[in-house]
Design an enzyme around this catalytic site. Structure first.
Site, PDB file in Angstrom:
ATOM      1  N   ARG A 210       0.635  -1.105   0.106  1.00  0.00           N
ATOM      2  CA  ARG A 210      -0.031  -0.148   0.027  1.00  0.00           C
ATOM      3  C   ARG A 210       0.905   1.200   0.019  1.00  0.00           C
ATOM      4  O   ARG A 210       0.388   2.112   0.729  1.00  0.00           O
ATOM      5  CB  ARG A 210      -0.908   0.072   1.174  1.00  0.00           C
ATOM      6  CG  ARG A 210      -1.926  -1.185   1.377  1.00  0.00           C
ATOM      7  CD  ARG A 210      -2.977  -0.808   0.171  1.00  0.00           C
ATOM      8  NE  ARG A 210      -4.037  -2.157   0.107  1.00  0.00           N
ATOM      9  CZ  ARG A 210      -4.175  -3.417  -0.370  1.00  0.00           C
ATOM     10  NH1 ARG A 210      -2.936  -3.721  -0.993  1.00  0.00           N
ATOM     11  NH2 ARG A 210      -5.040  -4.050  -0.129  1.00  0.00           N
TER      12      ARG A 210
ATOM     13  N   SER B 150     -11.073  -1.024   2.408  1.00  0.00           N
ATOM     14  CA  SER B 150     -10.205  -1.049   3.791  1.00  0.00           C
ATOM     15  C   SER B 150     -10.110   0.317   4.296  1.00  0.00           C
ATOM     16  O   SER B 150      -9.368   1.170   3.585  1.00  0.00           O
ATOM     17  CB  SER B 150      -9.100  -2.030   3.600  1.00  0.00           C
ATOM     18  OG  SER B 150      -9.332  -3.315   3.209  1.00  0.00           O
TER      19      SER B 150
ATOM     20  N   GLU C  63      -5.440   3.636   5.906  1.00  0.00           N
ATOM     21  CA  GLU C  63      -5.076   3.483   4.385  1.00  0.00           C
ATOM     22  C   GLU C  63      -5.668   4.654   3.568  1.00  0.00           C
ATOM     23  O   GLU C  63      -5.336   5.352   2.604  1.00  0.00           O
ATOM     24  CB  GLU C  63      -5.706   2.179   3.680  1.00  0.00           C
ATOM     25  CG  GLU C  63      -5.446   2.109   2.203  1.00  0.00           C
ATOM     26  CD  GLU C  63      -6.130   0.773   1.702  1.00  0.00           C
ATOM     27  OE1 GLU C  63      -5.769  -0.478   2.230  1.00  0.00           O
ATOM     28  OE2 GLU C  63      -6.736   0.979   0.724  1.00  0.00           O
TER      29      GLU C  63
HETATM   30  P1  FAD Z   1      -8.551   8.424  -5.582  1.00  0.00           P
HETATM   31  O1  FAD Z   1      -9.349   8.035  -4.500  1.00  0.00           O
HETATM   32  O2  FAD Z   1      -9.136   9.384  -6.525  1.00  0.00           O
HETATM   33  O3  FAD Z   1      -7.055   8.825  -5.019  1.00  0.00           O
HETATM   34  C1  FAD Z   1      -6.337   8.188  -4.219  1.00  0.00           C
HETATM   35  C2  FAD Z   1      -4.823   8.664  -4.115  1.00  0.00           C
HETATM   36  O4  FAD Z   1      -4.307   8.614  -5.461  1.00  0.00           O
HETATM   37  C3  FAD Z   1      -5.047  10.393  -3.880  1.00  0.00           C
HETATM   38  O5  FAD Z   1      -4.004  10.582  -3.051  1.00  0.00           O
HETATM   39  C4  FAD Z   1      -4.906  10.891  -5.057  1.00  0.00           C
HETATM   40  O6  FAD Z   1      -4.217  12.202  -4.971  1.00  0.00           O
HETATM   41  C5  FAD Z   1      -3.916  10.031  -5.903  1.00  0.00           C
HETATM   42  N1  FAD Z   1      -3.975  10.245  -7.324  1.00  0.00           N
HETATM   43  C6  FAD Z   1      -5.309   9.486  -8.036  1.00  0.00           C
HETATM   44  N2  FAD Z   1      -4.829   9.622  -9.316  1.00  0.00           N
HETATM   45  C7  FAD Z   1      -3.637  10.278  -9.540  1.00  0.00           C
HETATM   46  C8  FAD Z   1      -2.921  10.487 -10.604  1.00  0.00           C
HETATM   47  N3  FAD Z   1      -3.122  10.479 -11.962  1.00  0.00           N
HETATM   48  N4  FAD Z   1      -1.629  11.122 -10.369  1.00  0.00           N
HETATM   49  C9  FAD Z   1      -1.254  10.986  -9.140  1.00  0.00           C
HETATM   50  N5  FAD Z   1      -1.864  10.882  -8.070  1.00  0.00           N
HETATM   51  C10 FAD Z   1      -3.149  10.496  -8.367  1.00  0.00           C
HETATM   52  N6  FAD Z   1      -7.429  -1.157  -3.014  1.00  0.00           N
HETATM   53  C11 FAD Z   1      -6.485  -1.928  -2.732  1.00  0.00           C
HETATM   54  O7  FAD Z   1      -5.307  -1.618  -3.164  1.00  0.00           O
HETATM   55  N7  FAD Z   1      -6.929  -3.301  -2.816  1.00  0.00           N
HETATM   56  C12 FAD Z   1      -8.418  -3.586  -2.886  1.00  0.00           C
HETATM   57  O8  FAD Z   1      -8.889  -4.630  -2.864  1.00  0.00           O
HETATM   58  C13 FAD Z   1      -9.178  -2.541  -2.765  1.00  0.00           C
HETATM   59  N8  FAD Z   1     -10.420  -2.708  -2.773  1.00  0.00           N
HETATM   60  C14 FAD Z   1     -11.504  -1.531  -2.690  1.00  0.00           C
HETATM   61  C15 FAD Z   1     -12.923  -2.174  -2.516  1.00  0.00           C
HETATM   62  C16 FAD Z   1     -13.867  -0.897  -2.578  1.00  0.00           C
HETATM   63  C17 FAD Z   1     -15.242  -1.301  -2.262  1.00  0.00           C
HETATM   64  C18 FAD Z   1     -13.268   0.301  -2.567  1.00  0.00           C
HETATM   65  C19 FAD Z   1     -14.442   1.513  -2.555  1.00  0.00           C
HETATM   66  C20 FAD Z   1     -11.913   0.481  -2.429  1.00  0.00           C
HETATM   67  C21 FAD Z   1     -11.005  -0.166  -2.704  1.00  0.00           C
HETATM   68  N9  FAD Z   1      -9.769  -0.201  -2.731  1.00  0.00           N
HETATM   69  C22 FAD Z   1      -8.806  -0.952  -2.733  1.00  0.00           C
HETATM   70  C23 FAD Z   1      -9.025   1.267  -2.532  1.00  0.00           C
HETATM   71  C24 FAD Z   1      -9.073   2.174  -3.821  1.00  0.00           C
HETATM   72  O9  FAD Z   1     -10.126   1.576  -4.889  1.00  0.00           O
HETATM   73  C25 FAD Z   1      -7.755   2.061  -4.725  1.00  0.00           C
HETATM   74  O10 FAD Z   1      -6.782   2.781  -3.816  1.00  0.00           O
HETATM   75  C26 FAD Z   1      -7.825   2.808  -5.888  1.00  0.00           C
HETATM   76  O11 FAD Z   1      -6.416   2.711  -6.640  1.00  0.00           O
HETATM   77  C27 FAD Z   1      -8.022   4.451  -6.005  1.00  0.00           C
HETATM   78  O12 FAD Z   1      -8.342   4.772  -7.296  1.00  0.00           O
HETATM   79  P2  FAD Z   1      -9.052   5.971  -7.293  1.00  0.00           P
HETATM   80  O13 FAD Z   1      -9.092   6.636  -8.762  1.00  0.00           O
HETATM   81  O14 FAD Z   1     -10.485   6.164  -6.580  1.00  0.00           O
HETATM   82  O15 FAD Z   1      -8.075   7.284  -6.407  1.00  0.00           O
HETATM   83  N1  EPU Z   2     -11.523 -11.091   8.966  1.00  0.00           N
HETATM   84  C1  EPU Z   2     -12.096 -11.291  10.384  1.00  0.00           C
HETATM   85  N2  EPU Z   2     -13.321 -10.328  10.204  1.00  0.00           N
HETATM   86  C2  EPU Z   2     -13.578  -9.396   9.461  1.00  0.00           C
HETATM   87  C3  EPU Z   2     -12.755  -9.153   8.290  1.00  0.00           C
HETATM   88  C4  EPU Z   2     -11.652 -10.222   8.225  1.00  0.00           C
HETATM   89  O1  EPU Z   2     -12.126 -12.034  10.963  1.00  0.00           O
HETATM   90  O2  EPU Z   2     -14.726  -8.710   9.666  1.00  0.00           O
HETATM   91  C5  EPU Z   2     -10.328 -11.968   9.013  1.00  0.00           C
HETATM   92  C6  EPU Z   2     -10.614 -12.870   7.669  1.00  0.00           C
HETATM   93  O3  EPU Z   2     -11.464 -14.127   8.164  1.00  0.00           O
HETATM   94  C7  EPU Z   2      -9.339 -13.397   7.316  1.00  0.00           C
HETATM   95  C8  EPU Z   2      -8.376 -12.053   7.461  1.00  0.00           C
HETATM   96  O4  EPU Z   2      -9.180 -11.527   8.565  1.00  0.00           O
HETATM   97  O5  EPU Z   2      -8.889 -14.343   8.161  1.00  0.00           O
HETATM   98  C9  EPU Z   2      -8.224 -11.307   6.275  1.00  0.00           C
HETATM   99  O6  EPU Z   2      -9.483 -11.007   5.858  1.00  0.00           O
HETATM  100  P1  EPU Z   2      -9.661 -10.897   3.958  1.00  0.00           P
HETATM  101  O7  EPU Z   2      -8.986 -11.816   3.316  1.00  0.00           O
HETATM  102  O8  EPU Z   2     -11.094 -10.253   3.860  1.00  0.00           O
HETATM  103  O9  EPU Z   2      -8.729  -9.769   3.752  1.00  0.00           O
HETATM  104  P2  EPU Z   2      -8.320  -8.275   4.433  1.00  0.00           P
HETATM  105  O10 EPU Z   2      -6.923  -8.221   5.130  1.00  0.00           O
HETATM  106  O11 EPU Z   2      -9.509  -7.886   5.470  1.00  0.00           O
HETATM  107  C10 EPU Z   2      -7.062  -7.409   2.527  1.00  0.00           C
HETATM  108  C11 EPU Z   2      -6.817  -6.042   1.612  1.00  0.00           C
HETATM  109  C12 EPU Z   2      -8.105  -5.688   0.748  1.00  0.00           C
HETATM  110  C13 EPU Z   2      -7.883  -6.884  -0.151  1.00  0.00           C
HETATM  111  C14 EPU Z   2      -8.243  -8.337   0.368  1.00  0.00           C
HETATM  112  C15 EPU Z   2      -7.771  -9.367  -0.577  1.00  0.00           C
HETATM  113  C16 EPU Z   2      -5.848  -4.355   2.986  1.00  0.00           C
HETATM  114  C17 EPU Z   2      -5.895  -3.206   4.262  1.00  0.00           C
HETATM  115  N3  EPU Z   2      -7.024  -4.991   2.890  1.00  0.00           N
HETATM  116  O12 EPU Z   2      -8.194  -7.267   3.243  1.00  0.00           O
HETATM  117  O13 EPU Z   2      -7.871  -4.405   0.003  1.00  0.00           O
HETATM  118  O14 EPU Z   2      -8.983  -6.832  -1.160  1.00  0.00           O
HETATM  119  O15 EPU Z   2      -7.136  -8.381   1.394  1.00  0.00           O
HETATM  120  O16 EPU Z   2      -6.671  -9.636  -0.875  1.00  0.00           O
HETATM  121  O17 EPU Z   2      -4.423  -4.932   2.855  1.00  0.00           O
HETATM  122  C18 EPU Z   2      -8.582  -2.100   0.173  1.00  0.00           C
HETATM  123  O18 EPU Z   2      -6.972  -2.176   0.383  1.00  0.00           O
HETATM  124  O19 EPU Z   2      -9.194  -1.412   0.126  1.00  0.00           O
HETATM  125  C19 EPU Z   2      -9.024  -3.757   0.282  1.00  0.00           C
HETATM  126  C20 EPU Z   2     -10.182  -3.809  -0.004  1.00  0.00           C
END
Ligand code: FAD
Ligand code: EPU
Length: 353
Positions: free
Chosen positions: A165, A236, A332
């Protein structure tokens, strides 16, 4: 296109109704001279600048007093060689659409990163990751323009300093770097990556295809993570904390079932969602904000939450987990106040005052 005093509600997935004094839609690199001229004025007025993608990793804590540059650059070019596909993708393209288009064209590799919201230009910023893969695994280069000078630069993957991250783009010295394009390298011969948590059940199948992983990831994510179009959230809210081995061992003595992931440097990553659930915070409500029932690591805008509701709930979660486990959670989600990036520690003082 320049707008003034615009609502950002549609441009952040928490659906917070913050406003920005100036909004610039950056759709085409031909607009760069216009943007640089606007930036000169904004800087002369000592107003801040925010680069915005789809707002899925942002919490607007209050109205923004400066210029929001919404990156909407479009275009995808695919270059095929004998062993690889090189994808050159403009920063405003939708990430999940790119993954889907690749899978449909038989270009494998990005399937574990399906359904992550946001645009391509934001993907390198926090090195998006899910289900055992990260953006860095496919990154060939990231192009950016320095908003101070208008000069373009190209960084290769090692230069981007990718980590969990994290990347160089989060550092203070790169605040003026607007990512314009990323180049991804997808080898034609590549093992699919299904040895991770819930995806493991796919291993029972003889040969797991990228398409199967894509559908599995989409299904798992739809079950656990709320759709921001229906329920405001930013994924997250906190990062998974990394602690030293001694601290992890002490916690494991008390909680033998605690999920823990040893890291290459000997430290141990813990699951913030598990810690939050064990602290009895699942479903906890504060004003219009709540801890999600299906995934405790996600804070949701359940009913017209204000930024203050989300901030206070985040602080309650952080403090409760620290009291119970002596583990510090770092958010995050990027916090933005009227002047630019801030953090939970700063804004909570403001909210309580
Ligand atoms: P924004 O939220 O608009 O910006 C994020 C940051 O990036 C800001 O600091 C912004 O200034 C900067 N930025 C954006 N565009 C640019 C650019 N062109 N140049 C320079 N800086 C820039 N993240 C994960 O890593 N893994 C996941 O599994 C994951 N799951 C998600 C699930 C949900 C339901 C949601 C809502 C979010 C999740 N995220 C996850 C977080 C998010 O989707 C990511 O961080 C994504 O890359 C953000 O993209 P955005 O375009 O919305 O960026
Ligand atoms: N868990 C619980 N309770 C909860 C949630 C999770 O007990 O309410 C336990 C699960 O059972 C599992 C562990 O925690 O044993 C990890 O959970 P999960 O696999 O759902 O992943 P996470 O650690 O909660 C991370 C990333 C996600 C990414 C998933 C899948 C971070 C901060 N989050 O979540 O990224 O999609 O793994 O790889 O690293 C994001 O960054 O926005 C994001 C959604």
């Amino acid at each position: 296109m320049i707008e003034t005093n615009s609502s950002l509600k549609a441009f952040n997935t928490f659906s917070i109704d913050a406003r920005t004094k100036t909004l610039f839609h950056f759709k085409d690199l031909k607009q760069l001279p216009e943007l640089l001229a606007l930036l000169k004025t904004v800087r002369a007025e000592k107003r801040p600048v925010l680069i915005l993608g789809a707002g899925s990793n942002i919490l607007f804590c209050e109205d923004f007093s400066g210029l929001v540059i919404k990156v909407e650059l479009s275009g995808v070019e695919i270059i095929e060689s004998q062993d690889n596909y090189l994808l050159q993708v403009a920063a405003g393209e939708n990430w999940h659409q790119l993954v889907t288009d690749c899978i449909e064209k038989g270009i494998d590799g990005l399937e574990n990163l399906a359904l992550i919201p946001g645009v391509v230009g934001a993907a390198p910023v926090q090195n998006i990751g899910a289900y055992g893969t990260e953006f860095k695994d496919f990154c060939q280069a990231v192009e950016y323009v320095d908003l101070n000078t208008g000069e373009f630069f190209n960084l290769n993957a090692p230069q981007c300093l990718f980590a969990y991250r994290d990347s160089i783009f989060k550092s203070k010295g790169m605040q003026n770097a607007l990512i314009t394009k990323v180049t991804l390298k997808l080898p034609k011969k590549r093992q699919t990556h299904s040895r991770y948590g819930l995806l493991q059940k796919l291993d029972a199948a003889e040969k797991v295809t990228a398409k199967q992983i894509y559908h599995s990831v989409c299904q798992i994510r739809s079950e656990k993570l709320p759709d921001p179009d229906l329920l405001g959230n930013a994924g997250s809210f906190f990062k998974n904390p990394v602690v030293n081995k001694q601290q992890a061992d002490d916690l494991l003595d008390l909680y033998p079932d605690m999920p823990n992931y040893p890291q290459a440097d000997g430290n141990i990553k813990l699951a913030a969602g598990w810690l939050i659930e064990q602290a009895n915070l699942k479903g906890k409500k504060l004003g219009g904000a709540a801890v999600h029932q299906q995934q405790a690591l996600v804070l949701i805008n359940q009913k017209n939450a204000t930024a203050a509701d989300i901030i206070q709930l985040a602080e309650l979660v952080r403090a409760t987990v620290e009291d119970k486990f002596n583990v510090s959670l770092e958010h995050e989600v990027r916090f933005i106040d009227s002047k630019g990036e801030t953090n939970l520690k700063q804004v909570i003082k403001h909210v309580r005052a």
